[in-house]
Scaffold this motif. Structure first.
Motif, PDB file in Angstrom:
ATOM      1  N   ASN A   7       5.406  62.072 -62.994  1.00 11.01           N
ATOM      2  CA  ASN A   7       4.611  60.886 -63.266  1.00 11.01           C
ATOM      3  C   ASN A   7       3.307  61.211 -63.972  1.00 11.01           C
ATOM      4  O   ASN A   7       2.555  60.323 -64.343  1.00 11.01           O
ATOM      5  CB  ASN A   7       4.332  60.115 -61.975  1.00 11.01           C
ATOM      6  N   GLU A  88       2.976  60.571 -54.317  1.00  8.76           N
ATOM      7  CA  GLU A  88       3.138  60.594 -55.761  1.00  8.76           C
ATOM      8  C   GLU A  88       1.810  60.466 -56.503  1.00  8.76           C
ATOM      9  O   GLU A  88       1.777  60.500 -57.735  1.00  8.76           O
ATOM     10  CB  GLU A  88       4.065  59.456 -56.200  1.00  8.76           C
ATOM     11  N   PHE A 248       9.854  51.986 -50.687  1.00  4.58           N
ATOM     12  CA  PHE A 248      10.317  52.217 -52.057  1.00  4.58           C
ATOM     13  C   PHE A 248      11.684  51.584 -52.314  1.00  4.58           C
ATOM     14  O   PHE A 248      11.988  51.173 -53.439  1.00  4.58           O
ATOM     15  CB  PHE A 248      10.391  53.718 -52.326  1.00  4.58           C
ATOM     16  N   THR A 257      11.988  47.870 -63.426  1.00  7.64           N
ATOM     17  CA  THR A 257      11.764  49.278 -63.736  1.00  7.64           C
ATOM     18  C   THR A 257      13.090  49.915 -64.160  1.00  7.64           C
ATOM     19  O   THR A 257      14.116  49.238 -64.237  1.00  7.64           O
ATOM     20  CB  THR A 257      11.192  50.029 -62.524  1.00  7.64           C
ATOM     21  N   CYS A 346       9.533  52.856 -66.175  1.00  8.09           N
ATOM     22  CA  CYS A 346       9.084  53.705 -65.069  1.00  8.09           C
ATOM     23  C   CYS A 346      10.239  54.039 -64.132  1.00  8.09           C
ATOM     24  O   CYS A 346      10.998  53.160 -63.723  1.00  8.09           O
ATOM     25  CB  CYS A 346       7.967  53.019 -64.301  1.00  8.09           C
ATOM     26  N   ASN A 347      10.336  55.319 -63.796  1.00  9.46           N
ATOM     27  CA  ASN A 347      11.429  55.835 -62.986  1.00  9.46           C
ATOM     28  C   ASN A 347      10.873  56.901 -62.050  1.00  9.46           C
ATOM     29  O   ASN A 347       9.929  57.614 -62.393  1.00  9.46           O
ATOM     30  CB  ASN A 347      12.512  56.405 -63.906  1.00  9.46           C
ATOM     31  N   ALA A 348      11.479  57.048 -60.884  1.00  8.72           N
ATOM     32  CA  ALA A 348      10.981  57.994 -59.890  1.00  8.72           C
ATOM     33  C   ALA A 348      10.972  59.428 -60.404  1.00  8.72           C
ATOM     34  O   ALA A 348      10.139  60.243 -60.002  1.00  8.72           O
ATOM     35  CB  ALA A 348      11.819  57.898 -58.619  1.00  8.72           C
ATOM     36  N   CYS A 351       8.159  58.632 -64.184  1.00 12.09           N
ATOM     37  CA  CYS A 351       6.881  57.918 -64.212  1.00 12.09           C
ATOM     38  C   CYS A 351       6.850  56.901 -63.090  1.00 12.09           C
ATOM     39  O   CYS A 351       7.329  55.788 -63.251  1.00 12.09           O
ATOM     40  CB  CYS A 351       6.709  57.232 -65.564  1.00 12.09           C
ATOM     41  N   SER A 352       6.322  57.267 -61.958  1.00 11.01           N
ATOM     42  CA  SER A 352       6.308  56.342 -60.816  1.00 11.01           C
ATOM     43  C   SER A 352       5.062  55.454 -60.856  1.00 11.01           C
ATOM     44  O   SER A 352       4.338  55.311 -59.872  1.00 11.01           O
ATOM     45  CB  SER A 352       6.353  57.123 -59.502  1.00 11.01           C
ATOM     46  N   SER A 353       4.841  54.829 -61.978  1.00 12.20           N
ATOM     47  CA  SER A 353       3.616  54.046 -62.163  1.00 12.20           C
ATOM     48  C   SER A 353       3.743  52.597 -61.747  1.00 12.20           C
ATOM     49  O   SER A 353       2.939  51.756 -62.148  1.00 12.20           O
ATOM     50  CB  SER A 353       3.154  54.147 -63.624  1.00 12.20           C
ATOM     51  N   TYR A 354       4.738  52.301 -60.925  1.00  5.19           N
ATOM     52  CA  TYR A 354       4.841  50.980 -60.322  1.00  5.19           C
ATOM     53  C   TYR A 354       3.997  50.919 -59.055  1.00  5.19           C
ATOM     54  O   TYR A 354       3.951  49.896 -58.371  1.00  5.19           O
ATOM     55  CB  TYR A 354       6.307  50.647 -60.006  1.00  5.19           C
ATOM     56  N   ARG A 355       3.312  52.014 -58.717  1.00  3.31           N
ATOM     57  CA  ARG A 355       2.404  52.056 -57.575  1.00  3.31           C
ATOM     58  C   ARG A 355       1.085  51.374 -57.942  1.00  3.31           C
ATOM     59  O   ARG A 355       0.658  51.408 -59.089  1.00  3.31           O
ATOM     60  CB  ARG A 355       2.133  53.512 -57.168  1.00  3.31           C
TER      61      ARG A 355
END
Length: 384
Positions: A7, A88, A248, A257, A346-348, A351-355
C-alpha cells in the motif's frame, strides 16, 4: 506471492513522470505543545455562529440553508491519522494528532459527469487533459538535462488503467497497468472512442487539481482540507479502521474496490469493475457516499511527509490547512497535493487505501481514470 505493505506504492503519479517513462527514463515511484491562540480565532461572523463552550462551531445556524446536494458536518475534535490497531497503516499516516474542526457543509457525493458537464457547458472550460502538455512546465518536475519527448508523445491525453494478462512479479512497476492514452479525458474516460453516455451519474474522472479548482470557483465552493475530509469520513467512529468499523470482510458491501488478483482479475464481488454510479453503496453516519473506494478525491493540502510530526508538536490546532510547502523525498521536484479515499483499483495486495486514514499524493498536473473530487462550503463563504 503476497506483497506485504504494497500500500505504500503510490497509485497516482504525475504526467511528466509517465511521459518520460515512455522514453525509458527511470523515475522512482513514490511513495511540545505550544500556544495556538491565533488558530482558535474564527473568521466566521459571530451573527451566524452557534458555538459550544470551547468555541467550536458545531450546530448549523438556523438562518443558514443547507446548499443543494450537501449535508452539514457538525464541528468537533478528533484524532487525525492512523488508529493504533491498523496494521496496514503507513508511516506518513503517523503520528496521530488531535485537531479541532468547525462545522461545514460537504457534498453527499463525488462530483458527477452530469454536474461537470453543466459546468463546462456554461463556462467553456477545457481541462488539462484536453490541452497539449507544456514542456516548459513539465521539465521543472524532472531531473535537469532530461531530453524533451517527441511531439508525438506531447499530445493532449491522460492515464488510463489496463489489465495485465498474467501475474506480475513486480507490483512496483506501475507501467504494467497504466498507459498514457492520447485523447483520454473526462469525456472519453477509457480513451478515444469511449464516452460518458449512460455514465452521467458516475464520478467525473481525469480531473487535475486546476480543473477541480475551476469547478469550485464556478460553484462558489472549495475543496476540503485533508482534516475536513478525514473528520467527515470518520463520522463519529473515532477508533476504527474503516468508516463502517474494523471488519475487512464487509468491504465489498460498503465500497467499490478491486477484488481478486490485482491487476489481472477483478472478481467484481461488489458489482463493479471500474467506476460505479455515485451513492450505490451505503453512506457513512454523515450521509456521505463513496468516502471509501470508487475514485480518489483531491484535497487542498500540500503533501509533506513531515507534516504530521510538525502539527503534533503544535498542540491542538483549529481548522488546520496543511503544510505550507510540499515535500516528498521520493519526488523532490514535484509539487503534490494530498488525495483521499482510495479507488476502484485499491486491493489488499497492492493499495489498501480504502482505510479512513489512508493518504496519498498526486502532482497538481496529474489526471487519471480514477481521480475526481467533491466540494465543501463553510459558513464564512455563505456570509459574504
Amino acid at each position: 506471492m503476497k506483497y506485504e505493505k504494497m500500500n505504500h506504492i503510490k497509485p497516482i503519479f504525475f504526467k511528466s513522470t509517465f511521459l518520460l517513462y515512455i522514453l525509458v527514463i527511470s523515475i522512482a515511484c513514490s511513495n511540545k505543545k505550544s500556544k495556538q491562540k491565533s488558530n482558535i480565532e474564527s473568521t466566521v461572523p459571530k451573527k451566524v455562529m452557534v458555538m459550544d463552550t470551547l468555541g467550536l462551531i458545531k450546530e448549523k445556524p438556523s438562518n443558514i440553508k443547507i446548499p443543494d446536494g450537501m449535508v452539514w458536518i457538525p464541528g468537533g475534535t478528533f484524532i487525525q491519522g492512523a488508529v493504533a490497531h491498523d496494521k496496514e497503516a503507513m508511516s506518513h499516516e503517523k503520528p496521530a494528532h488531535k485537531v479541532a474542526v468547525d462545522g461545514y457543509f460537504m457534498d453527499t457525493t463525488l462530483v458527477t459527469n452530469r454536474a461537470f458537464s453543466r459546468f463546462v457547458k456554461e463556462t467553456g472550460y477545457v481541462t488539462i487533459a484536453e490541452r497539449k502538455p507544456d514542456w516548459e512546465e513539465l521539465k521543472k518536475q524532472v531531473p535537469e538535462g532530461t531530453p524533451k519527448p517527441p511531439d508525438s508523445v506531447l499530445q493532449p491525453g491522460s492515464l488510463i488503467f489496463k489489465k495485465a494478462k498474467t501475474t506480475l512479479p513486480n507490483l512496483y512497476d506501475f507501467s504494467k497497468w497504466w498507459e498514457w492514452s492520447i485523447g483520454a479525458n473526462w469525456k472519453q474516460p477509457e480513451g478515444p472512442g469511449s464516452s460518458i453516455n449512460g455514465k452521467e451519474d458516475h464520478p467525473v474522472v481525469h480531473i487535475a487539481y486546476e480543473d477541480a479548482l475551476a469547478y469550485c470557483k464556478w460553484a462558489n465552493r472549495r475543496l476540503p482540507t485533508e482534516t475536513e475530509w478525514e473528520f467527515a469520513s470518520r463520522a463519529g467512529k473515532l477508533n476504527t479502521i474503516f468508516f463502517w468499523g474494523d471488519d475487512f470482510s464487509q468491504l465489498s458491501q460498503y465500497a467499490n474496490t478491486w477484488e481478486g488478483e490485482f491487476p489481472v482479475v477483478n472478481l467484481k464481488t461488489d458489482g463493479y469493475e471500474s467506476t460505479s454510479p455515485v451513492a450505490k453503496f451505503p453512506p457513512n453516519a454523515n450521509n456521505l457516499y463513496d468516502m471509501s473506494g470508487n475514485v480518489w478525491e483531491w484535497t487542498s493540502d500540500w503533501y509533506n511527509a513531515k507534516y504530521y510530526q510538525k502539527i503534533l508538536e503544535k498542540g491542538v490546532v483549529r481548522n488546520p490547512k496543511g503544510a505550507e510547502t510540499p515535500f516528498n523525498s521520493n519526488n523532490p521536484l514535484a509539487k503534490e497535493k494530498i488525495i483521499r479515499g482510495g479507488s476502484y483499483l485499491c486491493n489488499a495486495a497492492y493499495c489498501s487505501s480504502y482505510r479512513i486514514s489512508a493518504r496519498m499524493s498526486s502532482a497538481t498536473d496529474s489526471s487519471t481514470g480514477h481521480l475526481g473530487f467533491r466540494t465543501v462550503v463553510d459558513l464564512d463563504m455563505l456570509s459574504n
